[in-house]
Write a protein that holds these residues in place. Structure first.
Motif, mmCIF file in Angstrom:
data_model
loop_
_atom_site.group_PDB
_atom_site.id
_atom_site.type_symbol
_atom_site.label_atom_id
_atom_site.label_comp_id
_atom_site.label_asym_id
_atom_site.label_seq_id
_atom_site.Cartn_x
_atom_site.Cartn_y
_atom_site.Cartn_z
ATOM 1 N N SER A 12 0.827 3.372 13.181
ATOM 2 C CA SER A 12 2.198 3.093 13.597
ATOM 3 C C SER A 12 2.353 3.330 15.097
ATOM 4 N N GLY A 48 0.871 0.295 9.042
ATOM 5 C CA GLY A 48 1.994 0.421 9.969
ATOM 6 C C GLY A 48 3.125 -0.315 9.276
ATOM 7 N N SER A 49 3.651 -1.364 9.900
ATOM 8 C CA SER A 49 4.632 -2.218 9.228
ATOM 9 C C SER A 49 3.946 -3.102 8.199
ATOM 10 N N THR A 78 6.044 2.821 10.084
ATOM 11 C CA THR A 78 5.185 3.656 9.234
ATOM 12 C C THR A 78 5.534 3.409 7.772
#
Length: 182
Positions: A12, A48-49, A78
């Protein structure tokens, strides 16, 4: 093999410094070396996303060119539930007796309830989720790790130098727990 591990790495935005400095690349490389020394089947996810599969459990090699991914870019927010779900899917079909899902992170998830749900699902399938907090921690961070993984089911690594010893000690501790329960 008797050990299968899924390594799930937080990429992230808050990890940007660790990514740019090469610390995350070093951490993932050290974990990969440890898994190879243990002759463990292991896979690596980045999250992450989005979640990206970087190394499948069936892949025999984890070459430098592939590991360079961990020194190049942030994946945004995150969101960890998809990475943990992917880890569970790959580990539950593996014939290994001992299965561990490591999550290397530096903080809270944007999808906390979903992460907790996926961790609970993994446990029900005989997979041991284990958190590794990367960096300095506040009391809130410690409470968060207890909430996600449970007390004693996570460790902190403040620097890259802490990683090999901390990871090795935790794997040994998990093995001892498994053997004691037999």
């Amino acid at each position: 093999t008797s050990l299968a591990v899924s390594v799930n790495v937080d990429m992230s935005g808050s990890m940007s410094h660790s990514i740019a400095s090469g610390q995350l690349f070093g951490a993932v490389s050290a974990i990969g070396s440890a898994m190879e020394t243990l002759k463990a089947d292991y896979g690596v996810n980045a999250f992450g996303s989005t979640t990206q599969l970087v190394k499948s459990i069936g892949d025999k090699d984890f070459p430098l060119e592939t590991r360079k991914f961990f020194g190049m870019t942030s994946l945004g927010g995150t969101v960890g539930a998809a990475a943990i779900a992917s880890a569970t899917l790959s580990l539950e079909t593996n014939p290994a007796v001992n299965k561990i899902a490591f999550v290397l992170t530096d903080g809270a998830f944007n999808d906390e309830e979903n992460v907790i749900h996926e961790i609970q699902k993994a446990r029900k399938k005989g997979i041991i989720p284990f958190g590794m907090y990367f960096g300095a921690m506040s009391d809130n961070d410690k409470q968060g790790m207890d909430k996600f993984y449970g007390p004693g089911s996570w460790a902190q690594i403040e620097t890259l130098e802490d990683l090999p010893t901390t990871a090795a000690n935790r794997i040994e501790h998990i093995y001892r727990r498994i053997l004691a329960s037999l």
